[in-house]
Design a protein around this motif. Sequence first.
Motif, PDB file in Angstrom:
ATOM      1  N   THR A  19      34.578  30.646  -0.990  1.00  0.00           N
ATOM      2  CA  THR A  19      35.365  29.519  -0.468  1.00  0.00           C
ATOM      3  C   THR A  19      35.651  29.685   1.020  1.00  0.00           C
ATOM      4  O   THR A  19      35.644  28.706   1.767  1.00  0.00           O
ATOM      5  N   TRP A  20      35.881  30.916   1.436  1.00  0.00           N
ATOM      6  CA  TRP A  20      36.172  31.152   2.845  1.00  0.00           C
ATOM      7  C   TRP A  20      34.939  30.885   3.704  1.00  0.00           C
ATOM      8  O   TRP A  20      35.019  30.224   4.739  1.00  0.00           O
ATOM      9  N   LEU A  21      33.787  31.399   3.263  1.00  0.00           N
ATOM     10  CA  LEU A  21      32.559  31.201   4.038  1.00  0.00           C
ATOM     11  C   LEU A  21      32.078  29.743   4.008  1.00  0.00           C
ATOM     12  O   LEU A  21      31.462  29.276   4.967  1.00  0.00           O
ATOM     13  N   ALA A  22      32.354  29.047   2.921  1.00  0.00           N
ATOM     14  CA  ALA A  22      31.908  27.658   2.798  1.00  0.00           C
ATOM     15  C   ALA A  22      32.823  26.698   3.541  1.00  0.00           C
ATOM     16  O   ALA A  22      32.504  25.504   3.642  1.00  0.00           O
ATOM     17  N   GLY A  23      33.942  27.198   4.011  1.00  0.00           N
ATOM     18  CA  GLY A  23      34.867  26.327   4.722  1.00  0.00           C
ATOM     19  C   GLY A  23      35.598  25.374   3.789  1.00  0.00           C
ATOM     20  O   GLY A  23      35.905  24.248   4.155  1.00  0.00           O
ATOM     21  N   ALA A  24      35.867  25.835   2.581  1.00  0.00           N
ATOM     22  CA  ALA A  24      36.572  25.013   1.594  1.00  0.00           C
ATOM     23  C   ALA A  24      37.989  24.736   2.084  1.00  0.00           C
ATOM     24  O   ALA A  24      38.495  25.415   2.981  1.00  0.00           O
ATOM     25  N   PRO A  25      38.631  23.738   1.496  1.00  0.00           N
ATOM     26  CA  PRO A  25      40.015  23.453   1.895  1.00  0.00           C
ATOM     27  C   PRO A  25      40.908  24.686   1.757  1.00  0.00           C
ATOM     28  O   PRO A  25      40.697  25.545   0.898  1.00  0.00           O
ATOM     29  N   HIS A  26      41.884  24.752   2.608  1.00  0.00           N
ATOM     30  CA  HIS A  26      42.788  25.900   2.700  1.00  0.00           C
ATOM     31  C   HIS A  26      43.426  26.243   1.350  1.00  0.00           C
ATOM     32  O   HIS A  26      43.639  27.409   1.042  1.00  0.00           O
ATOM     33  N   GLU A  27      43.733  25.218   0.554  1.00  0.00           N
ATOM     34  CA  GLU A  27      44.391  25.445  -0.731  1.00  0.00           C
ATOM     35  C   GLU A  27      43.524  26.293  -1.667  1.00  0.00           C
ATOM     36  O   GLU A  27      44.027  27.169  -2.371  1.00  0.00           O
ATOM     37  N   TRP A  28      42.212  26.044  -1.685  1.00  0.00           N
ATOM     38  CA  TRP A  28      41.322  26.786  -2.577  1.00  0.00           C
ATOM     39  C   TRP A  28      41.205  28.242  -2.154  1.00  0.00           C
ATOM     40  O   TRP A  28      41.153  29.139  -2.982  1.00  0.00           O
ATOM     41  N   VAL A  29      41.174  28.465  -0.863  1.00  0.00           N
ATOM     42  CA  VAL A  29      41.123  29.839  -0.357  1.00  0.00           C
ATOM     43  C   VAL A  29      42.402  30.582  -0.753  1.00  0.00           C
ATOM     44  O   VAL A  29      42.356  31.729  -1.197  1.00  0.00           O
TER      45      VAL A  29
END
Length: 68
Positions: A19-29
């Motif tokens: 999630t961090w590398l994919a640039g997912a929304p902050h909530e998912w990280v």
Amino acid sequence: MVPFALAGDAAFAIALLITWLAGAPHEWVMICLAGLLWGIPGTLTMVVHDRERKRRRALTHPEFRVTG
């Protein structure tokens, strides 16, 4: 149960990385990070509990041997 806890911690760590590398929304990280951080003390607690259970079992049942 320790292997299951370790697998859960590993799954949250991998999910955090993805999630961090994919640039997912902050909530998912943050969800992945929270899962990992809550899992670590839980895993450590299970390790200590299993060790003490094996020790108690060896004291009450001398023929009991832990392998592995």
